[in-house]
Design an enzyme around this catalytic site. Structure first.
Site, mmCIF file in Angstrom:
data_model
loop_
_atom_site.group_PDB
_atom_site.id
_atom_site.type_symbol
_atom_site.label_atom_id
_atom_site.label_comp_id
_atom_site.label_asym_id
_atom_site.label_seq_id
_atom_site.Cartn_x
_atom_site.Cartn_y
_atom_site.Cartn_z
ATOM 1 N N ASP A 68 14.624 -72.310 -13.159
ATOM 2 C CA ASP A 68 13.633 -73.207 -13.764
ATOM 3 C C ASP A 68 14.319 -74.379 -14.477
ATOM 4 O O ASP A 68 15.256 -74.186 -15.257
ATOM 5 C CB ASP A 68 12.783 -72.400 -14.762
ATOM 6 C CG ASP A 68 11.536 -73.161 -15.203
ATOM 7 O OD1 ASP A 68 11.684 -74.274 -15.754
ATOM 8 O OD2 ASP A 68 10.432 -72.644 -14.999
ATOM 9 N N CYS B 256 17.142 -68.039 -14.907
ATOM 10 C CA CYS B 256 16.227 -68.549 -13.891
ATOM 11 C C CYS B 256 16.602 -69.992 -13.538
ATOM 12 O O CYS B 256 17.129 -70.735 -14.355
ATOM 13 C CB CYS B 256 14.789 -68.492 -14.409
ATOM 14 S SG CYS B 256 13.555 -69.035 -13.185
ATOM 15 N N CYS C 196 7.350 -68.253 -16.422
ATOM 16 C CA CYS C 196 8.166 -68.158 -15.201
ATOM 17 C C CYS C 196 7.258 -68.122 -13.969
ATOM 18 O O CYS C 196 6.446 -67.202 -13.803
ATOM 19 C CB CYS C 196 9.043 -66.911 -15.238
ATOM 20 S SG CYS C 196 10.167 -66.806 -13.810
ATOM 21 N N HIS D 83 12.383 -65.871 -19.116
ATOM 22 C CA HIS D 83 11.755 -66.944 -19.892
ATOM 23 C C HIS D 83 10.237 -66.939 -19.756
ATOM 24 O O HIS D 83 9.681 -66.372 -18.799
ATOM 25 C CB HIS D 83 12.316 -68.307 -19.479
ATOM 26 C CG HIS D 83 11.883 -68.756 -18.112
ATOM 27 N ND1 HIS D 83 10.832 -69.629 -17.920
ATOM 28 C CD2 HIS D 83 12.340 -68.460 -16.875
ATOM 29 C CE1 HIS D 83 10.678 -69.848 -16.619
ATOM 30 N NE2 HIS D 83 11.583 -69.145 -15.971
ATOM 31 N N ARG E 298 13.541 -76.037 -16.853
ATOM 32 C CA ARG E 298 13.399 -76.058 -18.317
ATOM 33 C C ARG E 298 14.340 -75.084 -19.010
ATOM 34 O O ARG E 298 14.286 -74.950 -20.230
ATOM 35 C CB ARG E 298 11.945 -75.747 -18.691
ATOM 36 C CG ARG E 298 10.947 -76.724 -18.096
ATOM 37 C CD ARG E 298 9.544 -76.180 -18.142
ATOM 38 N NE ARG E 298 9.387 -74.970 -17.331
ATOM 39 C CZ ARG E 298 8.268 -74.253 -17.243
ATOM 40 N NH1 ARG E 298 7.210 -74.624 -17.922
ATOM 41 N NH2 ARG E 298 8.206 -73.179 -16.482
HETATM 42 ZN ZN LIG Z 1 11.536 -68.635 -14.031
#
Ligand SMILES: [Zn+2]
Length: 269
Positions: A49, A47, A106, A103, A51
């Protein structure tokens, strides 16, 4: 994160300068070797993301991981972007492992739980996740989620936010399972599994603990090399494939160890 009052981009550039200086001091040949070419052992599909920076959370180094990330780590058979990355990594770089990683927390999975529109192109992008939600509506609406004991409390009197968090976790896992199935049907991936034992893994990153766990989807290993009996697992939360197959990916400060008979392990050295 930039200190208060400091421009984030200017801070990032100064941080890069400090990092490059540190790496060069630590290993004078680091960048000249890096510049000579790449031979990564892992293709990571994850992803976008912020993080979930794959090389960082794997404890590896530049040059170790070939990467494609998109919102909610969606792997669609008609997405030429993902397909091109997979083909180059598998057929040309000849990576040994393809790792699809979902993850916790999300935003894409959370947004796909309802029919509310996000707006713009995002609703189109999230359509596969919403279709997955519809296909598993009964399970997602209940909390008898087999294999998800760690997420589910005995009592069901959670508030809406908690319930949605649990549903999003489950949807994110189903998304990994669906993505692994797409990968396993990719002709380039199929050939590499047959011909040289490419391994495909479905994994999940828990942001709250920093740990990655193997969901047990993907290839199974029997003796030398992988078999194409490998398949997307029927359940979730299972262990990895059986057998004794094992590959080690060496980073500069750690080893990421894939075992055929257990979860992904990290060994410092
Ligand atoms: Zn995500």
């Amino acid at each position: 994160m930039a200190p208060p009052g400091q421009d984030p981009f200017a801070y990032a550039l100064s941080s890069n300068s400090a990092w490059a200086g540190y790496k060069g001091h630590q290993n004078p040949e680091f960048f000249s070797r890096l510049a000579s070419g790449q031979s990564p052992d892992i293709l990571w599909l994850g992803c976008s993301d912020s993080r979930c920076p794959e090389t960082t959370i794997l404890g590896l180094q530049p040059g170790d991981v070939f990467v494609h990330r998109n919102i909610a780590n969606i792997v669609s058979p008609t997405d030429i972007n993902t397909a091109a990355v997979v083909e180059y990594a598998v057929a040309h770089l000849k990576v040994k492992h393809v790792v699809l990683c979902g993850h916790s927390g999300c935003g894409g999975a959370l947004a796909s739980l309802s029919d509310a529109r996000v707006g713009g192109v995002l609703d189109t992008w999230l359509a596969p996740l919403k279709a997955l939600r519809a296909a598993h509506a009964e399970e997602l609406d209940s909390f008898a989620l087999a294999g998800l004991d760690e997420y589910v409390n005995e009592d069901d009197d959670c508030n809406d936010a908690e319930c949605n968090e649990r549903r999003a976790l489950r949807l994110a896992e189903l998304n990994v399972q669906a993505g692994v199935a797409v990968l396993m049907a990719n002709p380039v991936v199929c050939d590499a599994i047959e011909q040289r034992g490419l391994q495909v893994h479905g994994t999940f990153f828990d942001i709250g603990s920093g740990r990655i766990r193997d969901l047990g989807f993907g290839t199974t290993i029997t003796g030398k090399g992988a078999t194409n009996g490998a398949k997307a697992a029927e359940g979730v939360g299972g262990g990895g494939g059986g057998g004794s197959g094992r590959g080690v990916v060496r980073g500069h400060h750690a080893q990421l160890v894939f075992r055929g008979d257990g979860p992904v392990g990290m060994q410092a050295f």
